[in-house]
Design an enzyme around this catalytic site. Structure first.
Site, PDB file in Angstrom:
ATOM      1  N   LYS A  79      54.429 -22.226  -6.910  1.00 41.31           N
ATOM      2  CA  LYS A  79      54.634 -23.253  -7.943  1.00 41.31           C
ATOM      3  C   LYS A  79      54.969 -24.619  -7.348  1.00 41.31           C
ATOM      4  O   LYS A  79      55.014 -25.626  -8.054  1.00 41.31           O
ATOM      5  CB  LYS A  79      55.702 -22.791  -8.934  1.00 41.31           C
ATOM      6  N   LEU A 120      55.614  -7.891  -6.469  1.00 39.76           N
ATOM      7  CA  LEU A 120      55.599  -6.741  -7.385  1.00 39.76           C
ATOM      8  C   LEU A 120      56.956  -6.063  -7.424  1.00 39.76           C
ATOM      9  O   LEU A 120      57.540  -5.774  -6.384  1.00 39.76           O
ATOM     10  CB  LEU A 120      54.542  -5.726  -6.941  1.00 39.76           C
ATOM     11  N   VAL A 126      56.107  -8.793 -13.856  1.00 38.17           N
ATOM     12  CA  VAL A 126      55.400  -8.362 -15.062  1.00 38.17           C
ATOM     13  C   VAL A 126      55.283  -6.833 -15.143  1.00 38.17           C
ATOM     14  O   VAL A 126      55.244  -6.258 -16.227  1.00 38.17           O
ATOM     15  CB  VAL A 126      54.021  -9.062 -15.130  1.00 38.17           C
ATOM     16  N   THR A 143      50.257 -13.273 -21.927  1.00 46.09           N
ATOM     17  CA  THR A 143      50.317 -14.665 -22.366  1.00 46.09           C
ATOM     18  C   THR A 143      48.958 -15.195 -22.803  1.00 46.09           C
ATOM     19  O   THR A 143      48.847 -15.861 -23.824  1.00 46.09           O
ATOM     20  CB  THR A 143      50.857 -15.566 -21.240  1.00 46.09           C
TER      21      THR A 143
END
Length: 290
Positions: A79, A120, A126, A143
């Site tokens: 990010k 993970l 997730v 999403t």
């Protein structure tokens, strides 16, 4: 010196405490992973994102330098590439701090940063969320149908972070090769099938829309950056122009003042300006022969 592990509760934002700890324990290698990582929460709490992620990294870097640590490895994030969010921008600045401090002539500590995507099974990952949703009979929430992410297992990530740290060039940012991005929708379908049920028949899949600041596709390498090979096949070396250290120091001082007085709006716009319009270091050119 000491042997074995020592658990210490302390705050990376607390300069005196960090200096005391480093003086006492004299760590040889520092892995700096203390950061607020939740994108939507940091959008809503920019003061804390900058206070903890950016200014905390600067504080810890200083303590490492002062105590003569041999290596400092910053855990960064995908990010931080083309950052659109407060969290990403706060971490992009952490990478710059590592580059700036690592290139100083008077610093013996080797500073590097390692940038990678989702791990993970980490908290907020997730997979545990999908697992819980499937166990509850659905719906499984995705999403967006086109959402993709890079994934890596915890042992892979840890091993590569350690190996990138061992390369220890000065102020270098590395990127882990995370293979191909994974479709989140496909991942959801696969997990439903693995649990012995059929997606959309036994277990519904619901699209809930991206959270604030969430991108459909993360990039590991940003604009103006190129990734080249390193001595390790799964680790890439990032090349980009260095930012001007004098400019960066003054901007960090400005961010620090804005955090202290709680100027949230101005902090957000300043952070955005710093990251989107960096001032680069002027590399001295040889004088032309007259």
């Amino acid at each position: 010196g000491f042997s074995g592990a020592v658990a210490v509760v302390a705050d990376v934002k607390d300069g005196p405490r960090m200096r005391q700890l480093f003086a006492e324990l004299r760590p040889g290698v520092v892995f700096h992973a203390a950061a607020y990582k939740h994108v939507a929460m940091m959008e809503a709490n920019p003061l804390e994102a900058v206070r903890n992620n950016t200014l905390g990294t600067r504080t810890l870097a200083r303590a490492a330098v002062d105590s003569g640590a041999k290596r400092f490895v910053l855990i960064s994030t995908d990010k931080a590439a083309n950052p659109q969010t407060v969290m990403g921008q706060s971490k992009a600045l952490c990478e710059w701090i590592v580059e700036m401090v690592g290139h100083r002539e008077d610093v013996t500590t080797r500073f590097v940063a390692v940038r990678f995507g989702n791990v993970l099974g980490s908290s907020g990952s997730v997979i545990p969320i999908f697992r819980r949703q499937i166990a509850a009979g659905g719906p499984v929430t995705v999403t967006h149908p086109e959402m993709t992410r890079f994934f890596m297992t915890i042992p892979e990530a840890v091993q590569l972070v350690v190996q990138a740290g061992a390369m220890g060039e000065r102020g270098q940012v590395y990127v882990l090769d995370m293979g191909e991005p994974v479709s989140i929708l496909e991942l959801a379908r696969k997990m439903i099938r693995l649990s012995g049920r059929e997606p959309d028949i036994d277990i519904p899949i619901e699209f809930i829309g991206p959270a604030p600041g969430e991108k459909l596709h993360e990039a590991l390498v940003g604009e103006g950056e190129t990734a080249g090979p390193s001595p390790h096949p799964s680790i890439m070396r990032l090349s980009r122009p260095p930012v001007d250290p004098v400019w960066l120091e003054s901007e960090l001082a400005m961010l620090e003042r804005l955090v202290e007085v709680g100027e949230e709006g101005l902090l957000v716009s300043t952070l955005d300006r710093i990251v989107s319009q960096p001032r680069y270091a002027v590399i001295a050119q040889p004088e032309p022969l007259s």
